[in-house]
Write a protein that holds these residues in place. Structure first.
Motif, mmCIF file in Angstrom:
data_model
loop_
_atom_site.group_PDB
_atom_site.id
_atom_site.type_symbol
_atom_site.label_atom_id
_atom_site.label_comp_id
_atom_site.label_asym_id
_atom_site.label_seq_id
_atom_site.Cartn_x
_atom_site.Cartn_y
_atom_site.Cartn_z
ATOM 1 N N ARG A 1 41.019 41.936 43.406
ATOM 2 C CA ARG A 1 41.402 43.211 42.797
ATOM 3 C C ARG A 1 40.860 43.302 41.373
ATOM 4 O O ARG A 1 40.644 42.293 40.723
ATOM 5 C CB ARG A 1 42.922 43.335 42.756
ATOM 6 C CG ARG A 1 43.524 43.434 44.125
ATOM 7 C CD ARG A 1 44.993 43.784 44.031
ATOM 8 N NE ARG A 1 45.547 43.860 45.371
ATOM 9 C CZ ARG A 1 46.698 43.328 45.709
ATOM 10 N NH1 ARG A 1 47.421 42.696 44.818
ATOM 11 N NH2 ARG A 1 47.136 43.450 46.945
ATOM 12 N N GLN A 2 40.685 44.527 40.913
ATOM 13 C CA GLN A 2 40.256 44.746 39.531
ATOM 14 C C GLN A 2 41.399 44.376 38.595
ATOM 15 O O GLN A 2 42.532 44.352 39.030
ATOM 16 C CB GLN A 2 39.857 46.206 39.339
ATOM 17 C CG GLN A 2 38.582 46.508 40.092
ATOM 18 C CD GLN A 2 37.966 47.830 39.673
ATOM 19 O OE1 GLN A 2 38.110 48.270 38.539
ATOM 20 N NE2 GLN A 2 37.273 48.450 40.591
ATOM 21 N N PRO A 3 41.136 44.047 37.342
ATOM 22 C CA PRO A 3 39.861 44.222 36.655
ATOM 23 C C PRO A 3 38.869 43.106 36.972
ATOM 24 O O PRO A 3 39.266 41.983 37.281
ATOM 25 C CB PRO A 3 40.261 44.171 35.178
ATOM 26 C CG PRO A 3 41.438 43.254 35.141
ATOM 27 C CD PRO A 3 42.165 43.522 36.435
ATOM 28 N N TYR A 4 37.584 43.452 36.881
ATOM 29 C CA TYR A 4 36.511 42.471 36.994
ATOM 30 C C TYR A 4 35.957 42.242 35.598
ATOM 31 O O TYR A 4 35.915 43.156 34.777
ATOM 32 C CB TYR A 4 35.393 42.974 37.910
ATOM 33 C CG TYR A 4 35.866 43.356 39.292
ATOM 34 C CD1 TYR A 4 36.797 42.588 39.988
ATOM 35 C CD2 TYR A 4 35.382 44.492 39.922
ATOM 36 C CE1 TYR A 4 37.218 42.938 41.263
ATOM 37 C CE2 TYR A 4 35.797 44.851 41.196
ATOM 38 C CZ TYR A 4 36.709 44.075 41.855
ATOM 39 O OH TYR A 4 37.137 44.422 43.116
ATOM 40 N N PHE A 5 35.525 41.020 35.344
ATOM 41 C CA PHE A 5 35.009 40.670 34.026
ATOM 42 C C PHE A 5 33.529 40.350 34.129
ATOM 43 O O PHE A 5 33.132 39.464 34.881
ATOM 44 C CB PHE A 5 35.787 39.478 33.457
ATOM 45 C CG PHE A 5 37.204 39.833 33.148
ATOM 46 C CD1 PHE A 5 37.551 40.304 31.897
ATOM 47 C CD2 PHE A 5 38.181 39.739 34.125
ATOM 48 C CE1 PHE A 5 38.860 40.671 31.621
ATOM 49 C CE2 PHE A 5 39.485 40.098 33.863
ATOM 50 C CZ PHE A 5 39.832 40.564 32.603
ATOM 51 N N ALA A 6 32.727 41.083 33.372
ATOM 52 C CA ALA A 6 31.288 40.847 33.307
ATOM 53 C C ALA A 6 31.030 39.934 32.117
ATOM 54 O O ALA A 6 31.400 40.265 30.989
ATOM 55 C CB ALA A 6 30.543 42.170 33.152
ATOM 56 N N VAL A 7 30.438 38.778 32.376
ATOM 57 C CA VAL A 7 30.213 37.809 31.309
ATOM 58 C C VAL A 7 28.775 37.308 31.299
ATOM 59 O O VAL A 7 28.112 37.248 32.330
ATOM 60 C CB VAL A 7 31.164 36.588 31.407
ATOM 61 C CG1 VAL A 7 32.618 37.006 31.357
ATOM 62 C CG2 VAL A 7 30.899 35.768 32.647
ATOM 63 N N SER A 8 28.338 36.979 30.113
ATOM 64 C CA SER A 8 27.095 36.242 29.901
ATOM 65 C C SER A 8 27.399 35.245 28.799
ATOM 66 O O SER A 8 27.521 35.627 27.635
ATOM 67 C CB SER A 8 25.951 37.170 29.478
ATOM 68 O OG SER A 8 24.835 36.392 29.073
ATOM 69 N N VAL A 9 27.580 33.996 29.157
ATOM 70 C CA VAL A 9 27.945 32.986 28.160
ATOM 71 C C VAL A 9 26.856 32.836 27.100
ATOM 72 O O VAL A 9 27.161 32.849 25.911
ATOM 73 C CB VAL A 9 28.298 31.638 28.832
ATOM 74 C CG1 VAL A 9 28.568 30.565 27.792
ATOM 75 C CG2 VAL A 9 29.512 31.808 29.741
ATOM 76 N N PRO A 10 25.566 32.725 27.477
ATOM 77 C CA PRO A 10 24.543 32.575 26.433
ATOM 78 C C PRO A 10 24.502 33.753 25.453
ATOM 79 O O PRO A 10 24.260 33.574 24.271
ATOM 80 C CB PRO A 10 23.224 32.483 27.214
ATOM 81 C CG PRO A 10 23.619 32.030 28.575
ATOM 82 C CD PRO A 10 24.979 32.609 28.823
#
Length: 146
Positions: A115-124
């Motif tokens: 289920r949402q929320p979804y987290f968009a990540v870019s560690v670098p």
């Protein structure tokens, strides 16, 4: 507990959550960190190993299920997230790569049962990591685990 396919950024995210900046190593075994359980990708790639993930989840208070935005091959079976009794949080990793794949990743998370929320990540790039950490801390506090 952090799960996902090979090369999706699990260990990089785990290191960020644990505030560890040492060298990256391929995770061949389950690694218990300060705040995490880093699960090898082989557990996702081989359906007969799902039972091991379900058993490991007994030690987890939540699960981060990663989908790599740069590679949209479906790796989770339909409803996979429903096998777990703790909250499953959808993380779209490598969000700085192939932004046109965002909707595909969100549909995959939906089909998986996250289920949402979804987290968009870019560690670098430092994108979304602090937001995810804050969400996890709030969730942990709501569950009375701090």
């Amino acid at each position: 507990m952090v799960i996902g396919p090979k090369g999706c950024g699990k260990t990089t995210l785990v290191n960020s959550i644990n505030d560890y900046d040492g060298p990256l190593r391929r995770t061949q075994d389950t690694i218990y960190g300060l705040e995490t359980i880093d699960v090898p990708s082989a557990y996702i790639e081989n359906a007969w190993m799902y039972k091991h993930m379900i058993a490991l989840a007994q030690d987890a208070w939540c699960i981060l299920l990663l989908i790599d935005q740069s590679r949209t091959a479906e790796v989770y079976s339909h409803g996979f997230a429903r096998a777990f009794h703790c909250p499953v949080i959808g993380v779209i990793s490598k969000c700085d790569l192939m932004p046109e794949n965002r909707e595909i990743c969100e549909r995959q998370l939906e089909k998986t049962g996250v289920r949402q929320p979804y987290f968009a990540v870019s560690v670098p790039e430092g994108t979304g990591v602090e937001e995810l950490k804050r969400y996890l801390l709030e969730l942990k506090e709501r569950k009375g685990l701090t």
